[in-house]
Design an enzyme around this catalytic site. Structure first.
Site, mmCIF file in Angstrom:
data_model
loop_
_atom_site.group_PDB
_atom_site.id
_atom_site.type_symbol
_atom_site.label_atom_id
_atom_site.label_comp_id
_atom_site.label_asym_id
_atom_site.label_seq_id
_atom_site.Cartn_x
_atom_site.Cartn_y
_atom_site.Cartn_z
ATOM 1 N N ASP A 8 0.960 -1.351 0.051
ATOM 2 C CA ASP A 8 0.049 -0.057 -0.129
ATOM 3 C C ASP A 8 0.821 1.218 -0.140
ATOM 4 O OD1 ASP A 8 0.903 0.208 2.712
ATOM 5 O OD2 ASP A 8 -1.238 0.104 3.372
ATOM 6 N N CYS A 65 2.254 -3.749 4.248
ATOM 7 C CA CYS A 65 1.567 -2.487 4.285
ATOM 8 C C CYS A 65 2.274 -1.912 5.651
ATOM 9 C CB CYS A 65 0.174 -2.908 4.467
ATOM 10 S SG CYS A 65 -0.396 -3.984 5.988
ATOM 11 N N THR A 67 1.506 -2.556 8.859
ATOM 12 C CA THR A 67 1.910 -3.466 9.950
ATOM 13 C C THR A 67 1.948 -4.868 9.311
ATOM 14 O OG1 THR A 67 -0.684 -3.916 10.068
ATOM 15 C CG2 THR A 67 0.541 -2.197 11.605
ATOM 16 N N HIS A 98 6.824 -25.884 8.237
ATOM 17 C CA HIS A 98 5.681 -26.291 8.969
ATOM 18 C C HIS A 98 4.337 -26.210 8.091
ATOM 19 C CE1 HIS A 98 7.639 -26.930 13.136
ATOM 20 N NE2 HIS A 98 8.312 -27.428 12.107
ATOM 21 N N HIS A 133 3.354 -32.490 9.120
ATOM 22 C CA HIS A 133 2.914 -31.341 8.907
ATOM 23 C C HIS A 133 1.734 -31.336 7.620
ATOM 24 C CE1 HIS A 133 5.674 -29.685 11.653
ATOM 25 N NE2 HIS A 133 6.698 -30.118 10.851
HETATM 26 C C1 RB5 Z 1 -2.735 2.208 6.468
HETATM 27 O O1 RB5 Z 1 -3.068 3.589 7.215
HETATM 28 C C2 RB5 Z 1 -2.824 1.021 7.290
HETATM 29 O O2 RB5 Z 1 -3.778 0.788 7.938
HETATM 30 C C3 RB5 Z 1 -2.232 -0.159 6.595
HETATM 31 O O3 RB5 Z 1 -0.937 0.187 6.085
HETATM 32 C C4 RB5 Z 1 -1.965 -1.391 7.347
HETATM 33 O O4 RB5 Z 1 -1.064 -1.174 8.506
HETATM 34 C C5 RB5 Z 1 -3.287 -2.218 7.723
HETATM 35 O O5 RB5 Z 1 -3.167 -3.312 8.222
#
Ligand code: RB5
Length: 149
Positions: A8, A65, A67, A98, A133
């Site tokens: 993203d 992205c 996180t 696994h 597995h």
């Molecule tokens: C975007 O602001 C953020 O929500 C996205 O990059 C991600 O962390 C979502 O899981």
């Protein structure tokens, strides 16, 4: 390997660095976007990379992205995808050994580029062990089958 990559807006800069890293390692990279820092939705790129993995257009995928959470959840909604979000190399390795993961996710707000490269090395360097597995990985596929009815 032919590796699909997706991101993203938050992860655009890290994606560029990772794509170059993969190319330097000798891999072919297919970049499914996002191609700039304009606000977008991680769901789009999670699904695109996931579809490319399932259709065998690419051998595996790497999605990023903020996180790694949202884009991995989106990718996991595609039947046949086993995406893992990792912030350290040990889970990345075991997820391949696994769980036979076919997409790796991480967060641009969570890991720096050098740690991201270590996670990638660990994941790409690991092999699915099958054996004991395989039954559980097959059970994951069976969940997908049940959801179709
Ligand atoms: C975007 O602001 C953020 O929500 C996205 O990059 C991600 O962390 C979502 O899981």
């Amino acid at each position: 390997m032919k590796i699909g990559i997706g991101n993203d807006h938050i992860a655009y800069g890290l994606k560029l660095e990772i794509a170059q890293y993969l190319k330097d390692l000798g891999h072919e990279v297919v970049d499914f976007g996002h191609h700039n820092e304009d606000r977008t939705d991680y769901t789009i790129y999670g699904e695109k990379v996931a579809n490319a993995v399932v259709s065998k257009e690419v051998d595996c995928g790497i999605v990023i992205c903020g996180t790694g959470v949202g884009i991995s959840i989106a990718a996991n909604k595609v039947n046949g995808i086993r995406a893992v979000v990792c912030s350290e190399p040990y889970s990345a390795m075991l997820s391949k050994q696994h769980n036979n993961t076919n997409i790796l996710a991480f967060g641009a707000r969570v890991v720096g580029s050098e740690l991201a490269k270590m996670i990638i090395d660990s994941w790409l360097g690991a092999k699915y062990e099958s054996g004991r597995h395989a039954r559980r990985v097959n059970m994951i596929s069976e969940i997908e089958e049940r959801q179709k009815h």
